[in-house]
Structure formats: structure tokens, C-alpha cells
Write a protein that holds these residues in place. Structure first.
Motif, PDB file in Angstrom:
ATOM      1  N   ARG A  37      22.778   1.607   5.040  1.00  0.00           N
ATOM      2  CA  ARG A  37      22.685   0.435   5.903  1.00  0.00           C
ATOM      3  C   ARG A  37      21.885   0.755   7.166  1.00  0.00           C
ATOM      4  O   ARG A  37      22.140   1.749   7.845  1.00  0.00           O
ATOM      5  CB  ARG A  37      24.069  -0.080   6.247  1.00  0.00           C
ATOM      6  CG  ARG A  37      24.850  -0.442   4.989  1.00  0.00           C
ATOM      7  CD  ARG A  37      25.661  -1.701   5.129  1.00  0.00           C
ATOM      8  NE  ARG A  37      25.731  -2.407   3.844  1.00  0.00           N
ATOM      9  CZ  ARG A  37      26.562  -3.398   3.607  1.00  0.00           C
ATOM     10  NH1 ARG A  37      27.402  -3.803   4.536  1.00  0.00           N
ATOM     11  NH2 ARG A  37      26.542  -4.000   2.431  1.00  0.00           N
ATOM     12  N   GLU A  38      20.925  -0.106   7.459  1.00  0.00           N
ATOM     13  CA  GLU A  38      20.022   0.143   8.568  1.00  0.00           C
ATOM     14  C   GLU A  38      20.661  -0.257   9.893  1.00  0.00           C
ATOM     15  O   GLU A  38      21.486  -1.175   9.953  1.00  0.00           O
ATOM     16  CB  GLU A  38      18.721  -0.641   8.369  1.00  0.00           C
ATOM     17  CG  GLU A  38      17.930  -0.201   7.146  1.00  0.00           C
ATOM     18  CD  GLU A  38      16.627  -0.976   7.019  1.00  0.00           C
ATOM     19  OE1 GLU A  38      16.366  -1.855   7.863  1.00  0.00           O
ATOM     20  OE2 GLU A  38      15.882  -0.690   6.055  1.00  0.00           O
ATOM     21  N   HIS A  78      26.607  -0.895   9.918  1.00  0.00           N
ATOM     22  CA  HIS A  78      25.336  -0.854  10.641  1.00  0.00           C
ATOM     23  C   HIS A  78      25.575  -0.337  12.060  1.00  0.00           C
ATOM     24  O   HIS A  78      26.407  -0.892  12.790  1.00  0.00           O
ATOM     25  CB  HIS A  78      24.718  -2.256  10.751  1.00  0.00           C
ATOM     26  CG  HIS A  78      24.384  -2.893   9.445  1.00  0.00           C
ATOM     27  ND1 HIS A  78      23.178  -2.680   8.802  1.00  0.00           N
ATOM     28  CD2 HIS A  78      25.100  -3.736   8.653  1.00  0.00           C
ATOM     29  CE1 HIS A  78      23.157  -3.381   7.681  1.00  0.00           C
ATOM     30  NE2 HIS A  78      24.315  -4.027   7.559  1.00  0.00           N
ATOM     31  N   THR A 357      20.245  -4.527   5.002  1.00  0.00           N
ATOM     32  CA  THR A 357      19.277  -4.800   6.062  1.00  0.00           C
ATOM     33  C   THR A 357      19.596  -6.154   6.690  1.00  0.00           C
ATOM     34  O   THR A 357      19.741  -7.153   5.980  1.00  0.00           O
ATOM     35  CB  THR A 357      17.839  -4.822   5.512  1.00  0.00           C
ATOM     36  OG1 THR A 357      17.540  -3.557   4.916  1.00  0.00           O
ATOM     37  CG2 THR A 357      16.838  -5.092   6.631  1.00  0.00           C
TER      38      THR A 357
END
Length: 431
Positions: A37-38, A78, A357
Motif C-alpha cells: 500500500r502506497e 497507508h 493506491t
């Protein structure tokens, strides 16, 4: 043979490394899903060290929120990265902050303060970046399709303040900024006053960043009269300066020059003072003497429950644990409270996406499609679908049109009446 042995050895090393990574979580946020996960980048801006209203607690609250949520594994895995920007109370400063948000890849601007809506909304709209939980000062925050307000803005406060004053004030003087935004306030206050068949307020424009307001204070007291009169001032950070000038006025009929314009119990003689949260709040009351403050007994209209309400405890815990000794983060400050609510919205929306994202368009789309946010009693449940919008002239995107009536007692802002008051019809039908 040698090639096969080398291949086998490399495979073993790779498997061992992968196993170690899974065991130690190396390079992965706690709670993240496989490290895929960004990070999510957002921005919070507010003016600081300017001559007008300053809100340094809002960016500071955003940073404390990020420290807290990242210590819990981020938002749905995130990492939350918060950019902050000094908006400087100028159109150029607001536009510069917005352009920086675009340049640095922010997916939202969250919990911010600015009086320069036209300057910052245009760059955000061009980049498709949603504006979540702004302080609620500008028309653009309630008209832009990418703005998602968490309160009813100054419009709801002023209309509600008129309703609050109508219960106990025979005549009202309104001291407000001599600005385009300030020009809207008299009609909104009058709409609230007229709900109780009261006459309109006397409008007294004033320079927003003046160092004293003796002339305006004299006129406000004169127009309020001597029988159940009220003086309401909505000048942001300069409200305290106005009421200091008001307190220093000579007593009526006193040629000796004795002071006493403010008097005891939030009134001078029979003149009561009043304001709205953001112009007057618990930090101001504390700084000016607490129970001996000139604001003792004053009427105040707010968006949220009073600062001692238990609904604020989750925010208070985050401040205690993650703001450390940062005295900019006052849990009684309306800007800090708005930022907390705005980040609550961001968190719930990102969690509802469940994506590796997170983009600006995904956040805006989720909000437009009916993402509903429970703020734990600090506001009604928030949702920004078409049917949730108030649709008031100039303020069509208001979804939370409830306010609270408060009063200063023994140096504390407390509820004048329990619960919320719906001012939606008043805002919609103002004259």
C-alpha cells in the motif's frame, strides 16, 4: 551441475530472505498488507504570524494526527504524510499553498483555514484535488463541486447567533469586518433575529486588523440601547481587541472618564456582549481572565459541542500522546477541532476505498457516491450526496446546518441549551 547448484542456492537465499521479511515486517508499516500500500500525501494550510486571524493549531493538529495514525499502522495500511503551508492571509499565499499541494502530489487538502477561497479553489479544481473540512469562511467552500465542508460555515454561525440573541436581546449591534465576506453577515444575523419577530441589527463595519476600536465600540453601545441591548462582534482574532476597547469606554453619563464599557457578567449595565466561536473561544477567555474575563456571561454560538463534552475525548487523547509539548494544539480551539473532524472524514473515506493506491479522484468519487462519516457525536452524520445538500443561496454545499448555543459561566464555555439547533431553514430563507 554447477549452474544447477548455483540456481538452487539463489532460490534458497531468496526464500530465506522472503521468510525473514515476513517475520520481521522489515520495510512495512505495522498493519500494512504485505507492504504493497502506497503512502497518502495530503496538505493542511492556515495563516500564521500575520496581522489578522492566525490558526497555527490547525497544521499542528494535522501533524499530531499523522503521528498517531501512523503509530497504528497508517490509514488502512497507508502511511499518512502531511504537508503544511502558511497561507499568510493573502490571496497570493493561498494560491501558492494550493499550487504546492498540486506539485507535491497531495490527494486532498484537509482541515484548513483561508479567507481566500477564489485563490485556492481554482488550482485545486484544475488538478481534481478535493478540499475536505475547510474552516467554512468563504463562498467557494460552499459552491465548489470539490469542496466537502464539515460545518455550516460562518453563514450557519451568524444565522444561529441571531436566533440565540433573539431570545434575550431587544436591540442588537453587529460589529463585523468591512470586507466582501463581512458584507454578507448582517442579512444572516437578521434572518435569525426575525425568527422571533425581532428588528434587524445595527450594522457597524470595522477594519479587520485595527489596533483599537473605540469609535465602533461607542457606536455599538449607543445603538444597542440601555434596555436588554446586545453587542455582537465577529472580527476573528481582533474580536478580543474590540471588546477591550468596549470595556474601556467611559460609563454612560460619567464625565470623569471612568471606564467600564464591558462591565460584569458579559454586560455593561443592561448591554450584553456576544460572538461566535472562532472569534471568541475558550483560549481567549482563559487569556483574558477566566471567570473574571470581560466575556463572563457572554452568548456564543458554535458548530460543535462545548470543549468539555466527552465526545472530544478521542481527540484529547491523541493530543496528549502525540502533540507532546506543542502549545499550538489547544483542544478548545475551534480550528483544531475542525481539523480533527476533517481528518476523521479522510480516514473513513480511505478505509472505505480498500485500495493499494489512493488518488484524489478516488477520494472525491467516494464522497460523491455517498460515503457517510460518523464523527462520534461531534456533528450529525456527514454525507455529501445531492439530496444531502442544503441548497441555500450562495451556500448550496452545506450538509451540516446545525449549531450549538453556548454561554460563558465561571470562565468556561458551556452549553446554554443541550444538543444541536437546526438553522437550515433560517439560512435558506434569509431576506
Amino acid at each position: 551441475m554447477t549452474g544447477r547448484r548455483l540456481t538452487s542456492l539463489l532460490a534458497s537465499v531468496t526464500a530465506a530472505a522472503a521468510g525473514a521479511s515476513l517475520l520481521t515486517g522489515c520495510g512495512v508499516l505495522p498493519g500494512a498488507t504485505g507492504g504493497s500500500r502506497e503512502p497518502v500525501t495530503v496538505m493542511t494550510w492556515a495563516p500564521d504570524q500575520t496581522r489578522a486571524t492566525n490558526m497555527p493549531g490547525m497544521p499542528a493538529m494535522a501533524q499530531a494526527y499523522a503521528r498517531w495514525v501512523n503509530s497504528q499502522g497508517g490509514i488502512d495500511g497507508h502511511e499518512l504524510r502531511v504537508l503544511t503551508c502558511n497561507e499568510q492571509n493573502t490571496p497570493a499565499g493561498a494560491a501558492a499553498c494550493a499550487r504546492r499541494a498540486v506539485r507535491e502530489g497531495a490527494v486532498a487538502v484537509v482541515g484548513s483555514y483561508s479567507q481566500n477561497g477564489r485563490a485556492f479553489m481554482a488550482p485545486l479544481e484544475a488538478a481534481g484535488i478535493p478540499y475536505i473540512g475547510g474552516y467554512g469562511l468563504t463562498e467557494d467552500e460552499f459552491t465548489s463541486h470539490l469542496s466537502y465542508p464539515v460545518n455550516g460555515g460562518l453563514a450557519s454561525l451568524i444565522a444561529g447567533h441571531g436566533m440565540q440573541l433573539a431570545e434575550g436581546c431587544r436591540r442588537v449591534s453587529l460589529v463585523r469586518p468591512d470586507t466582501l465576506a463581512g458584507d454578507r453577515l448582517p442579512k444572516l444575523l437578521d434572518a435569525g433575529l426575525k425568527k422571533a419577530s425581532k428588528r434587524g441589527a445595527f450594522d457597524i463595519p470595522a477594519v479587520e486588523d485595527a489596533t483599537e476600536y473605540t469609535a465602533q465600540a461607542t457606536r455599538a453601545r449607543e445603538k444597542a440601547g440601555t434596555e436588554d441591548g446586545c453587542v455582537a462582534a465577529v472580527l476573528g482574532e481582533r474580536t478580543q481587541t474590540f471588546f477591550d476597547s468596549f470595556r474601556r469606554l467611559p460609563e454612560r453619563g460619567d464625565e470623569s472618564g471612568r471606564t467600564g464599557g464591558g462591565g460584569k457578567g458579559g454586560s455593561e449595565g443592561s448591554v450584553r456582549i456576544s460572538s461566535v466561536l472562532g472569534s471568541v473561544g475558550q483560549p481567549v477567555i482563559d487569556r483574558t481572565g477566566g471567570a473574571r474575563s470581560p466575556f463572563e456571561g457572554a452568548y456564543v454560538t458554535g458548530w460543535y459541542p462545548d470543549a468539555d463534552d466527552r465526545s472530544w475525548e478521542p481527540m484529547r487523547k491523541v493530543i496528549r500522546d502525540h502533540a507532546f509539548v506543542d502549545n499550538r494544539v489547544d483542544p478548545s480551539d475551534t480550528g483544531v477541532q475542525t481539523t480533527w473532524i476533517a481528518y476523521t472524514v479522510l480516514k473513513e473515506v480511505i478505509e472505505s476505498l480498500d485500495k493499494d493506491t489512493v488518488t484524489a479522484s478516488r477520494i472525491a468519487d467516494a464522497l460523491d457516491r455517498g460515503a457517510q462519516v460518523d464523527t462520534g457525536g461531534l456533528t450529525p452524520k456527514l454525507r455529501w450526496m445531492y439530496e444531502d445538500l442544503l441548497g441555500a443561496p450562495d451556500f448550496p454545499r452545506i450538509v451540516n446546518h446545525e449549531v450549538t448555543f453556548q454561554v460563558v459561566r465561571k470562565g468556561r464555555l458551556v452549553a446554554q441549551k443541550p444538543g444541536f439547533v437546526d438553522v437550515g431553514p433560517t439560512v435558506t430563507n434569509r431576506g
